[in-house]
Structure formats: C-alpha cells, structure tokens
Design an enzyme around this catalytic site. Structure first.
Site, PDB file in Angstrom:
ATOM      1  N   ASP A 257      10.648  -8.640  -0.078  1.00 20.66           N
ATOM      2  CA  ASP A 257       9.787  -9.839  -0.183  1.00 20.66           C
ATOM      3  C   ASP A 257       9.303 -10.071  -1.618  1.00 20.66           C
ATOM      4  OD1 ASP A 257      10.062  -9.407   2.518  1.00 20.66           O
ATOM      5  OD2 ASP A 257       7.946  -9.042   2.904  1.00 20.66           O
TER       6      ASP A 257
ATOM      7  N   HIS B 282      22.083   6.593  -1.567  1.00 21.59           N
ATOM      8  CA  HIS B 282      21.848   8.043  -1.495  1.00 21.59           C
ATOM      9  C   HIS B 282      23.059   8.682  -0.836  1.00 21.59           C
ATOM     10  CE1 HIS B 282      20.016  11.900  -0.688  1.00 21.59           C
ATOM     11  NE2 HIS B 282      18.946  11.544  -1.372  1.00 21.59           N
TER      12      HIS B 282
ATOM     13  N   ARG C  67      23.443  10.780  -8.545  1.00 23.70           N
ATOM     14  CA  ARG C  67      23.652  10.242  -7.205  1.00 23.70           C
ATOM     15  C   ARG C  67      24.816   9.266  -7.073  1.00 23.70           C
ATOM     16  NH1 ARG C  67      17.701   9.051  -5.056  1.00 23.70           N
ATOM     17  NH2 ARG C  67      17.400  11.282  -4.998  1.00 23.70           N
TER      18      ARG C  67
ATOM     19  N   GLU D  83       8.746   0.274  -6.811  1.00 24.06           N
ATOM     20  CA  GLU D  83      10.164  -0.060  -6.650  1.00 24.06           C
ATOM     21  C   GLU D  83      10.472  -1.528  -6.918  1.00 24.06           C
ATOM     22  OE1 GLU D  83      11.863   1.912  -3.271  1.00 24.06           O
ATOM     23  OE2 GLU D  83      13.727   0.770  -3.425  1.00 24.06           O
TER      24      GLU D  83
ATOM     25  N   ARG E 177      18.916   5.489 -10.936  1.00 23.86           N
ATOM     26  CA  ARG E 177      17.689   6.286 -11.054  1.00 23.86           C
ATOM     27  C   ARG E 177      17.952   7.782 -10.888  1.00 23.86           C
ATOM     28  NH1 ARG E 177      14.269   8.372  -7.160  1.00 23.86           N
ATOM     29  NH2 ARG E 177      14.968   7.060  -5.440  1.00 23.86           N
TER      30      ARG E 177
ATOM     31  N   THR F 267       7.126   5.043   0.521  1.00 24.86           N
ATOM     32  CA  THR F 267       6.439   6.245   0.022  1.00 24.86           C
ATOM     33  C   THR F 267       6.250   7.274   1.126  1.00 24.86           C
ATOM     34  OG1 THR F 267       5.245   4.922  -1.616  1.00 24.86           O
ATOM     35  CG2 THR F 267       4.275   7.053  -1.021  1.00 24.86           C
TER      36      THR F 267
ATOM     37  N   GLY G 261      12.036  14.685  -1.073  1.00 27.07           N
ATOM     38  CA  GLY G 261      12.387  15.720  -2.057  1.00 27.07           C
ATOM     39  C   GLY G 261      11.254  16.107  -2.978  1.00 27.07           C
ATOM     40  N   GLY G 262      10.572  15.129  -3.571  1.00 25.19           N
ATOM     41  CA  GLY G 262       9.467  15.472  -4.440  1.00 25.19           C
ATOM     42  C   GLY G 262       9.278  14.526  -5.596  1.00 25.19           C
TER      43      GLY G 262
ATOM     44  N   HIS H 291      19.523   3.066  -0.634  1.00 31.69           N
ATOM     45  CA  HIS H 291      18.305   3.873  -0.768  1.00 31.69           C
ATOM     46  C   HIS H 291      17.265   3.244  -1.676  1.00 31.69           C
ATOM     47  CE1 HIS H 291      16.016   7.576  -0.681  1.00 31.69           C
ATOM     48  NE2 HIS H 291      16.099   7.717  -2.005  1.00 31.69           N
TER      49      HIS H 291
ATOM     50  N   LYS I   6       1.681  -5.544   4.770  1.00 32.37           N
ATOM     51  CA  LYS I   6       2.220  -6.302   5.913  1.00 32.37           C
ATOM     52  C   LYS I   6       2.338  -5.528   7.210  1.00 32.37           C
ATOM     53  CE  LYS I   6       7.213  -6.103   5.113  1.00 32.37           C
ATOM     54  NZ  LYS I   6       8.391  -6.897   4.801  1.00 32.37           N
TER      55      LYS I   6
ATOM     56  N   ALA J 210       9.111   9.684   1.638  1.00 32.99           N
ATOM     57  CA  ALA J 210       9.715  10.407   0.506  1.00 32.99           C
ATOM     58  C   ALA J 210       9.718  11.903   0.795  1.00 32.99           C
ATOM     59  CB  ALA J 210       8.958  10.091  -0.774  1.00 32.99           C
TER      60      ALA J 210
ATOM     61  N   GLU K  55      17.234  18.737  -8.186  1.00 27.90           N
ATOM     62  CA  GLU K  55      17.941  17.640  -7.510  1.00 27.90           C
ATOM     63  C   GLU K  55      19.005  17.095  -8.445  1.00 27.90           C
ATOM     64  OE1 GLU K  55      15.453  14.685  -5.627  1.00 27.90           O
ATOM     65  OE2 GLU K  55      14.074  16.201  -4.911  1.00 27.90           O
TER      66      GLU K  55
ATOM     67  N   SER L 269       0.821  -1.216   0.000  1.00 30.89           N
ATOM     68  CA  SER L 269       0.000   0.000   0.000  1.00 30.89           C
ATOM     69  C   SER L 269       0.853   1.262   0.000  1.00 30.89           C
ATOM     70  CB  SER L 269      -0.944  -0.020   1.213  1.00 30.89           C
ATOM     71  OG  SER L 269      -0.210  -0.289   2.399  1.00 30.89           O
TER      72      SER L 269
HETATM   73  P1  FAD Z   1       6.459   1.316  -0.916  1.00 22.64           P
HETATM   74  O1  FAD Z   1       6.002   2.705  -0.775  1.00 22.64           O
HETATM   75  O2  FAD Z   1       7.676   0.931  -0.176  1.00 22.64           O
HETATM   76  O3  FAD Z   1       5.273   0.354  -0.478  1.00 22.64           O
HETATM   77  C1  FAD Z   1       5.482  -1.034  -0.365  1.00 22.64           C
HETATM   78  C2  FAD Z   1       4.295  -1.639   0.352  1.00 22.64           C
HETATM   79  O4  FAD Z   1       4.365  -3.054   0.290  1.00 22.64           O
HETATM   80  C3  FAD Z   1       4.233  -1.291   1.820  1.00 22.64           C
HETATM   81  O5  FAD Z   1       2.890  -1.012   2.133  1.00 22.64           O
HETATM   82  C4  FAD Z   1       4.697  -2.574   2.517  1.00 22.64           C
HETATM   83  O6  FAD Z   1       4.214  -2.736   3.817  1.00 22.64           O
HETATM   84  C5  FAD Z   1       4.131  -3.611   1.576  1.00 22.64           C
HETATM   85  N1  FAD Z   1       4.770  -4.915   1.620  1.00 22.64           N
HETATM   86  C6  FAD Z   1       6.083  -5.230   1.466  1.00 22.64           C
HETATM   87  N2  FAD Z   1       6.269  -6.557   1.551  1.00 22.64           N
HETATM   88  C7  FAD Z   1       5.056  -7.109   1.755  1.00 22.64           C
HETATM   89  C8  FAD Z   1       4.594  -8.443   1.935  1.00 22.64           C
HETATM   90  N3  FAD Z   1       5.411  -9.488   1.938  1.00 22.64           N
HETATM   91  N4  FAD Z   1       3.274  -8.645   2.149  1.00 22.64           N
HETATM   92  C9  FAD Z   1       2.403  -7.598   2.177  1.00 22.64           C
HETATM   93  N5  FAD Z   1       2.790  -6.316   2.007  1.00 22.64           N
HETATM   94  C10 FAD Z   1       4.090  -6.071   1.795  1.00 22.64           C
HETATM   95  N6  FAD Z   1      11.368   8.877  -4.499  1.00 22.64           N
HETATM   96  C11 FAD Z   1      11.021   9.996  -5.184  1.00 22.64           C
HETATM   97  O7  FAD Z   1      10.661   9.912  -6.355  1.00 22.64           O
HETATM   98  N7  FAD Z   1      11.090  11.218  -4.568  1.00 22.64           N
HETATM   99  C12 FAD Z   1      11.486  11.370  -3.284  1.00 22.64           C
HETATM  100  O8  FAD Z   1      11.507  12.481  -2.772  1.00 22.64           O
HETATM  101  C13 FAD Z   1      11.881  10.205  -2.563  1.00 22.64           C
HETATM  102  N8  FAD Z   1      12.327  10.314  -1.282  1.00 22.64           N
HETATM  103  C14 FAD Z   1      12.591   9.156  -0.581  1.00 22.64           C
HETATM  104  C15 FAD Z   1      12.946   9.259   0.763  1.00 22.64           C
HETATM  105  C16 FAD Z   1      13.157   8.117   1.514  1.00 22.64           C
HETATM  106  C17 FAD Z   1      13.568   8.226   2.953  1.00 22.64           C
HETATM  107  C18 FAD Z   1      13.001   6.843   0.909  1.00 22.64           C
HETATM  108  C19 FAD Z   1      13.217   5.591   1.700  1.00 22.64           C
HETATM  109  C20 FAD Z   1      12.666   6.744  -0.424  1.00 22.64           C
HETATM  110  C21 FAD Z   1      12.462   7.889  -1.178  1.00 22.64           C
HETATM  111  N9  FAD Z   1      12.092   7.813  -2.523  1.00 22.64           N
HETATM  112  C22 FAD Z   1      11.771   8.952  -3.212  1.00 22.64           C
HETATM  113  C23 FAD Z   1      11.850   6.528  -3.154  1.00 22.64           C
HETATM  114  C24 FAD Z   1      10.344   6.267  -3.159  1.00 22.64           C
HETATM  115  O9  FAD Z   1       9.769   6.747  -1.974  1.00 22.64           O
HETATM  116  C25 FAD Z   1      10.025   4.805  -3.273  1.00 22.64           C
HETATM  117  O10 FAD Z   1      10.803   4.182  -4.239  1.00 22.64           O
HETATM  118  C26 FAD Z   1       8.548   4.643  -3.668  1.00 22.64           C
HETATM  119  O11 FAD Z   1       7.765   5.339  -2.725  1.00 22.64           O
HETATM  120  C27 FAD Z   1       8.192   3.194  -3.734  1.00 22.64           C
HETATM  121  O12 FAD Z   1       6.802   3.056  -3.746  1.00 22.64           O
HETATM  122  P2  FAD Z   1       6.191   1.587  -3.777  1.00 22.64           P
HETATM  123  O13 FAD Z   1       4.727   1.765  -3.801  1.00 22.64           O
HETATM  124  O14 FAD Z   1       6.826   0.814  -4.848  1.00 22.64           O
HETATM  125  O15 FAD Z   1       6.688   0.909  -2.419  1.00 22.64           O
HETATM  126  C1  SIN Z   2      15.587  12.926  -1.699  1.00 22.95           C
HETATM  127  O1  SIN Z   2      14.734  13.688  -1.250  1.00 22.95           O
HETATM  128  O2  SIN Z   2      16.787  13.171  -1.724  1.00 22.95           O
HETATM  129  C2  SIN Z   2      15.140  11.602  -2.223  1.00 22.95           C
HETATM  130  C3  SIN Z   2      14.723  11.769  -3.606  1.00 22.95           C
HETATM  131  C4  SIN Z   2      14.674  10.460  -4.333  1.00 22.95           C
HETATM  132  O3  SIN Z   2      14.948   9.396  -3.779  1.00 22.95           O
HETATM  133  O4  SIN Z   2      14.357  10.514  -5.515  1.00 22.95           O
END
Ligand code: FAD
Ligand code: SIN
Length: 530
Positions: free
Chosen positions: A209, A230, A276, A361, A372, A45, A50-51, A337, A37, A48, A116, A15
């Site tokens: 996972d 990062h 990066r 991701e 990336r 997410t 920066g934007g 990261h 989970k 996140a 960025e 989610s």
């Molecule tokens: P996630 O948002 O990680 O969601 C994964 C979901 O899967 C979660 O709900 C988790 O609980 C669930 N899950 C995992 N395994 C299981 C399982 N076995 N069973 C059930 N559920 C499970 N990107 C940008 O573009 N801009 C930014 O500014 C930025 N800043 C960031 C800052 C930080 C600190 C971090 C860590 C990342 C940042 N990123 C940024 C990267 C970006 O946030 C993520 O790559 C992106 O949000 C991934 O989204 P997602 O939906 O794929 O996964």
């Molecule tokens: C950050 O805010 O530096 C993270 C941005 C990203 O992961 O794209």
C-alpha cells in the site's frame, strides 16, 4: 490561521519495527497518532526469525560489515547510507537491549552470534528464531503511552499531499467510514509487498500500500525491480510457505538436491552461505535439472536436541506437517521475501515530499542496492527510523505558521465514495490469485523480456476485469489491497523492463550480467573444475 481540526504532531502509518522505533523516540517529545491496518502487532517484523546484524564482537569490524553489505548489494548500494547503517548499529542495538530485548547469550557477558548468507563471519544476534517478535514487543513497551493514540484496523488509502507538502492521510475504518487525519509530519512505515506473489514468506498485510500511495502522490521511487526471493521456504503440499531461517544454514544446514547431492559449492565459494539471490537462482537451476518442486534443507547433522533448542518455532511449525527438522530433511524452495527498493529517502528518512518521511521496508535508503544482506532489514528499520525521528522532531519545532493554511482545501474537499457491495469476494480472490501466479511466473527469480511483456499484458487484463466489476471504487479491504497490488505490479514490471544489466535480485535472461554476476559465473567454473 490554524484550522479548528485536530492536528497531531506526528502521524505514523504502520506498526512494525520502523514505525515503532520512530514512535519510541518521538513520543518522548510529541503527540503521536499511529494508524495501522490490522491488529497493532501484525507486521512482517513479527515473523522475523534469523536476527539482526551488527558489529558487536572484537573478531568483527565495521569494514567487514560494510564490505559484505556492498557486495550483497552488487554495486548498487549507496556507500554513505551503508556507512551509517553499520556504524550506528551498535547504538541502536544498545537501545533495543535497554528497552528489554533479551538477545541470546553464550554467557552473561557474551552475546551469541549466528551467521547468515553473504556475511563473512558470525555477526547476527537473535532471540531464538523469533527475533522480530521480541523487538516488536519491546518497542511497544517503550512508546510513551500518554503521548500516543493508536487506531488499529484502519487502512490508510491516500496521503494528503498538495504542492509537494504532506499534511496527513486519508483512511478507512472497518465500517467503511472515511477519515482524514492531519499531522505536521507523516512517517510512512507500511512494510513490504510479498503478497504480489503466489509464493511468499510475508503475511497478508504485505500488499504494498505504501509504495502505491507514495508514488501516486509524486514521491520519487527507486529500485522497485529488486525483489528478494528467500531461498528456503517450506515447500510441502498443504503447508504454508513458512520461512526456514537462513540461520539454519549458518548453523551448518546443507542444501541437497532430491537425489541428495550437495550442490551450492558448485555455484559460489561461500556455498550454502552465498548471498541470497545466488542461492535462490542455484536452487531454481537444481529444481529444473531434477524436475522436482523443491530441494532439501538438511539439518539432521545438528542433532534433534540442538535443533529443537536453537530453532523452537521452526521445529514446532514443521512438526505440524509430520517432519522434525533434527531428524528429517525439509523440502524447501524459494519464495518472495523482501522489497529492496521503494520510496526514495535521504539519510534522515526524508522523501522527496516535504513533511513525508519513510522508513523500513517501504523505503529505499540506498542501503540494500540490488540485493539485501541477510538480517540488515531489521537493522535498517531501526537505524533509519531513529534518524528520521530526530529530523522530524526538528521539523515539527520549526514549522512556519503558514503551513496550516495548506490544510484548508482538504477540510473542504468531499470525501470519496466507496462501494461496500461489489465486486463479489469470490471474484476478488480469483483476480488476486491470477495476479500472484502471473507475477511469480513472469517477474520472479528468472525473468525474460518476453515474460515481462506477457506478464504485463495479463495484469492489464486482470485490471480491466477488476474495473468492470467496480473494483476500483470498492472499499472492501481485499479489493483495496488488490488495487494496490495491481498498481505496484505494473510499476515493478516497468522498472524490471528498464534494467538492462542484471544485478543482485534482478536477473533477466535477455540482459547482460553485471561484473559480479560474471565473477560468480567464473567462480562457478573454477569451483566445478576443482
Ligand atoms: P512491517 O513490520 O511489515 O510493518 C508494516 C506495518 O504497516 C504493519 O503494521 C501493517 O499492518 C501496516 N500497514 C501496511 N499497509 C497499511 C495501510 N495501508 N494502512 C495502515 N497500516 C498499514 N529481516 C531481518 O533483518 N532479520 C530477520 O531475521 C528477518 N526475518 C524475516 C522473516 C520473515 C518471515 C519475514 C516476512 C521477513 C523477515 N525479515 C527479516 C524482514 C523484516 O522482518 C522486514 O523487512 C521488517 O520487519 C520490515 O519492518 P517495517 O516496519 O518496515 O514493516
Ligand atoms: C531469515 O531468518 O532467514 C530471514 C533473515 C532476513 O530476512 O534477513
């Protein structure tokens, strides 16, 4: 014949931005079951900062965003996927705004853009330094509630795949009960795997996972060796590895060695705003030269008031450790990261397994190549999750009756027996820590053939100890996570060992450099000479 078990139209695993964008679109037409989970909002997410990047200004162009993305990807991005990412970005940003994401503005009619690393201009829109949280909550509010059922604190452990068709998932709830959930389409959106490493910006849920489940079901995987580090996570004794957004450098923050020497212009013409992978390697080189565990990020030139207003979360967090980012230089160092590779998909989120889609991701759409571009991840999540939802909608509508027959063998299959006692929590924590330290040392920012082999040997020892203690049969959440981290680590080492030309985030001292790496070295010589 249709079996008499509940069958959802769609099952979404995870989610975060990808899972919820998919849910927001497809719940308009279909019954959706989301399994996640932890709590429903816990995800990468949510953190996140920066934007999100998109071409939304007359000073910018699709060609520039495409070019920046391809350059950051170091020749290994898929141009078709990048073209889609960039050109569909404005429509998805508009959707997010309609859902209530209130991006920062200069005036009522003008968005505020930041810059960025790797971007040739100001293109990243944001909600303070908590963009992810704003997107996550707007997406939740937009999901059609009457068409959605959410199972939280439920860990998916296996994809139900037979004859290369996915019929649903198997999961474990908090009490250790095994459940099978069937669906006409499954969207895998389990996020990243930062927990593979001793130093990471990722929360605890990021244990890879989804990569493991998909690979074990026979899905094609791609580019697992490209793990992005990062450049700037807080590096203080006793403090968490908290991300200090790249946007701080976009707003003028400088990188300094511990003896206050500015160094990034010696490595790349874009200095602090180079891609990066280049900034992270440069920081490691400077840390080695100065024998220091960090460099400094200096935002003091921006003034206390500005920093507090523009980066409130970063300010509040580092103040807990006695520093103010507008007044003190921050000790920073790189941390794991982002997974650039993952489950291979086409441009509609389809994996090589029928009925299994992947997004965010965990997926490898081909956009990021070897590295990336900053703020392209949230964008990729929403653009390709939306496309996957459009495609899945069609699949569900035209599913043949014969599909239902494939469910029967799973209904008849006895559930696996998980052990709830052993191994002891202390042993799981020790082995996890050993794995994370090993990966940091041998599969991190600078790799070598010898290091990769040593790392792999140590992982095999860790795996042996884990199995001897019964870890592979344990239903404890932390043991399941460790099992996945071990399996994914082995795959990452295998991919890393196979990549013989360095590119983007993969850098092995025993391998030749890609053309762009050679250009970077030449630039560096030129910049030093000037
Ligand atoms: P996630 O948002 O990680 O969601 C994964 C979901 O899967 C979660 O709900 C988790 O609980 C669930 N899950 C995992 N395994 C299981 C399982 N076995 N069973 C059930 N559920 C499970 N990107 C940008 O573009 N801009 C930014 O500014 C930025 N800043 C960031 C800052 C930080 C600190 C971090 C860590 C990342 C940042 N990123 C940024 C990267 C970006 O946030 C993520 O790559 C992106 O949000 C991934 O989204 P997602 O939906 O794929 O996964
Ligand atoms: C950050 O805010 O530096 C993270 C941005 C990203 O992961 O794209």
């Amino acid at each position: 014949m249709k079996p008499s078990v509940p069958i959802a139209d769609v099952l979404i695993v995870g989610s975060g931005a990808a899972g919820l964008m998919f849910a927001a679109h497809i719940s308009k037409y279909h019954q959706v079951h989301v399994i996640t989970k932890d709590t429903a909002t816990e995800s990468n997410t949510r953190y996140a900062q920066g934007g999100i990047a998109a071409v939304l200004s007359i000073d910018d162009s699709y060609a520039k965003h495409i070019d920046d993305t391809l350059r950051a990807g170091d020749g290994l991005s898929d141009p078709e996927a990048v073209n889609i990412l960039v050109k569909e970005a404005p429509a998805r940003i508009f959707d997010l705004m309609c859902m209530g994401v209130d991006f920062d503005r200069l005036t009522d009619n003008a968005l505020q853009f930041t810059r960025e690393g790797g971007h040739s201009g100001r293109r990243v829109i944001h909600v303070g330094d908590m963009t992810g949280q704003a997107i996550e909550s707007a997406l939740w509010n937009s999901v059609i509630k009457e068409n959605i059922c959410v199972s939280d604190h439920r860990m998916v452990t296996r994809l139900l795949v037979r004859d290369n068709i996915c019929y649903g998932v198997e999961s474990l709830d908090k009490s250790g009960k095994v459940c099978r959930s069937y669906a006409k389409s499954v969207f895998l959106a389990t996020g990243g795997a930062g927990q593979m490493f001793a130093k990471t910006t990722n929360p605890e849920i990021a244990t890879g996972d989804g990569f493991v489940m998909a690979a074990e079901s026979g899905a094609d995987m791609m580019h697992l060796e490209f793990i992005q580090f990062h450049p700037t996570a807080l590096a203080m004794e006793g403090a968490p590895c908290f991300l200090i957004s790249e946007a701080t450098r976009g707003e003028g923050g400088l990188l300094l060695t511990i003896d206050l020497h500015r160094f990034m212009h010696e490595y790349h013409a874009m200095a602090e705003l180079a891609p990066r992978d280049i900034v992270s390697r440069a920081i490691v080189a400077e840390m080695e030269k100065t024998s220091a565990p960090h460099v400094f990020l200096d935002l003091t030139g921006q003034g206390r008031e500005y920093v507090e207003k523009r980066f409130p979360t970063i300010t509040q967090t580092v103040m807990q450790y006695g520093l103010h980012p507008g007044e003190n230089r921050l000790p920073v160092a790189p941390a794991a990261h982002y997974m650039c590779g993952g489950v291979k998909t086409d441009i509609d989120g389809r994996t090589s397994i029928q009925g299994l889609y992947a997004g965010g991701e965990v997926a490898c759409t081909g956009v990021h190549g070897a590295n990336r571009l900053a703020s392209n991840s949230l964008l990729e999540s929403v653009v390709f999750a939306y496309r996957a939802a459009v495609n899945a909608d069609r699949r569900i509508r035209y599913l043949p009756e014969s599909w239902y027959d494939g469910i029967n063998p799973f209904i008849d299959e006895a559930p696996p027996e998980w052990n709830s006692g052993s191994p002891e929590d202390g042993l799981i924590a020790d082995l996890t820590n050993r794995l994370q330290v090993t990966n940091w040392k041998h599969c991190g920012i600078i790799r070598s053939d010898r290091g990769l082999q040593q790392g792999l040997n140590e992982i095999e020892r860790i795996e042996g100890e884990f199995r001897t203690a019964g870890g592979h049969r344990s239903g404890k959440g932390k043991a399941l996570a460790l099992a996945n981290l071990i399996k994914l680590s082995k795959r990452v080492y295998e991919s890393a060992a196979g990549r013989r030309i360095n590119a983007g985030a993969h850098y092995n001292v025993n391998c030749a450099n890609s053309q762009s790496e050679r250009d970077f070295k030449n630039d560096r010589e030129d910049n030093r000479g000037t």
